[in-house]
Design a protein around this motif. Structure first.
Motif, PDB file in Angstrom:
ATOM      1  N   GLU A   1       0.802  -1.230   0.000  1.00 42.45           N
ATOM      2  CA  GLU A   1       0.000   0.000   0.000  1.00 42.45           C
ATOM      3  C   GLU A   1       0.833   1.278   0.000  1.00 42.45           C
ATOM      4  O   GLU A   1       0.469   2.244  -0.660  1.00 42.45           O
ATOM      5  N   THR A   2       1.939   1.311   0.736  1.00 43.14           N
ATOM      6  CA  THR A   2       2.730   2.538   0.839  1.00 43.14           C
ATOM      7  C   THR A   2       3.294   2.988  -0.507  1.00 43.14           C
ATOM      8  O   THR A   2       3.132   4.157  -0.884  1.00 43.14           O
ATOM      9  N   PRO A   3       3.941   2.119  -1.286  1.00 43.05           N
ATOM     10  CA  PRO A   3       4.425   2.568  -2.595  1.00 43.05           C
ATOM     11  C   PRO A   3       3.291   2.986  -3.530  1.00 43.05           C
ATOM     12  O   PRO A   3       3.451   3.925  -4.318  1.00 43.05           O
ATOM     13  N   VAL A   4       2.148   2.308  -3.440  1.00 42.78           N
ATOM     14  CA  VAL A   4       1.002   2.683  -4.276  1.00 42.78           C
ATOM     15  C   VAL A   4       0.521   4.074  -3.887  1.00 42.78           C
ATOM     16  O   VAL A   4       0.258   4.912  -4.745  1.00 42.78           O
ATOM     17  N   TRP A   5       0.438   4.337  -2.598  1.00 43.30           N
ATOM     18  CA  TRP A   5       0.002   5.644  -2.118  1.00 43.30           C
ATOM     19  C   TRP A   5       0.964   6.725  -2.609  1.00 43.30           C
ATOM     20  O   TRP A   5       0.537   7.775  -3.086  1.00 43.30           O
ATOM     21  N   ARG A   6       2.288   6.453  -2.510  1.00 44.34           N
ATOM     22  CA  ARG A   6       3.296   7.427  -2.965  1.00 44.34           C
ATOM     23  C   ARG A   6       3.169   7.696  -4.468  1.00 44.34           C
ATOM     24  O   ARG A   6       3.238   8.835  -4.907  1.00 44.34           O
ATOM     25  N   ARG A   7       3.014   6.632  -5.252  1.00 47.25           N
ATOM     26  CA  ARG A   7       2.855   6.776  -6.701  1.00 47.25           C
ATOM     27  C   ARG A   7       1.603   7.596  -7.031  1.00 47.25           C
ATOM     28  O   ARG A   7       1.639   8.475  -7.890  1.00 47.25           O
ATOM     29  N   LEU A   8       0.523   7.271  -6.355  1.00 47.95           N
ATOM     30  CA  LEU A   8      -0.728   7.981  -6.620  1.00 47.95           C
ATOM     31  C   LEU A   8      -0.584   9.464  -6.291  1.00 47.95           C
ATOM     32  O   LEU A   8      -0.993  10.323  -7.077  1.00 47.95           O
ATOM     33  N   ARG A   9      -0.003   9.781  -5.171  1.00 47.69           N
ATOM     34  CA  ARG A   9       0.212  11.194  -4.801  1.00 47.69           C
ATOM     35  C   ARG A   9       1.082  11.900  -5.832  1.00 47.69           C
ATOM     36  O   ARG A   9       0.826  13.032  -6.216  1.00 47.69           O
ATOM     37  N   ARG A  10       2.146  11.226  -6.298  1.00 48.86           N
ATOM     38  CA  ARG A  10       3.028  11.812  -7.315  1.00 48.86           C
ATOM     39  C   ARG A  10       2.250  12.069  -8.603  1.00 48.86           C
ATOM     40  O   ARG A  10       2.357  13.142  -9.202  1.00 48.86           O
ATOM     41  N   LEU A  11       1.446  11.091  -9.038  1.00 47.41           N
ATOM     42  CA  LEU A  11       0.663  11.260 -10.263  1.00 47.41           C
ATOM     43  C   LEU A  11      -0.336  12.420 -10.121  1.00 47.41           C
ATOM     44  O   LEU A  11      -0.574  13.160 -11.072  1.00 47.41           O
TER      45      LEU A  11
END
Length: 159
Positions: free
Chosen positions: A39-49
């Motif tokens: 979940e953490t990397p997905v959350w980071r990617r989503l925030r970046r996008l």
């Protein structure tokens, strides 16, 4: 500000964007599961996008007919003068008109193409007289009415 480019995205980013277009309300845990990531990397990617502007927002897709909008019109707007403040004033004015779903500055015989919804033909005629004819710079209005919608995906071909 320089636009972010598509080549900055990796395969996971593109897959995430496709999933978000299909399921805008997907929970982060489910998104992570579908991407085979935690979940953490997905959350980071989503925030970046989101921060880089690839994801501009989230919204529900509503049924215009069920909400009483039986008419869709595509409207060509023409200006006499293409210089000065009038195009800017026009573009600013249309931002606050909810019946105008989209507006494109176009090439060809007209200057702008609008997509407009109305409850019925009488409502559309009233909208033209009350709103469109009073917009800054407008000298000609040509309307084409949609007989039926054949496709309205609203999704970009990502990846």
């Amino acid at each position: 500000m320089k636009e972010a480019t598509h080549d900055k995205l990796d395969a996971t980013d593109l897959r995430m964007l496709r999933l978000l277009q299909d399921e805008g309300r997907i929970a982060n845990a489910r998104l992570a599961e579908r991407l085979n990531l935690s979940e953490t990397p997905v959350w980071r990617r989503l925030r970046r996008l989101e921060e880089e502007g690839y994801v501009r927002g989230y919204q529900a897709v509503l049924d215009q007919r069920k909400l009483g909008y039986g008419v869709t019109a595509f409207v060509l707007i023409t200006f006499a003068m293409h210089t000065g403040e009038q195009p800017y004033k026009f573009e600013e004015a249309i931002q606050g008109i909810p019946e105008i779903l989209s507006c494109h500055n176009i090439t060809g015989e007209a200057d702008y193409l609008l997509q407009v919804v109305a409850r019925d033909l009488e409502d559309y005629g009233d909208f033209v007289a009350r709103v469109l004819r009073k917009l800054p710079g407008v000298t000609a209005i040509r309307s084409t009415l949609s007989m039926r919608e054949v496709k309205a995906a609203g999704k970009l071909p990502v990846g």
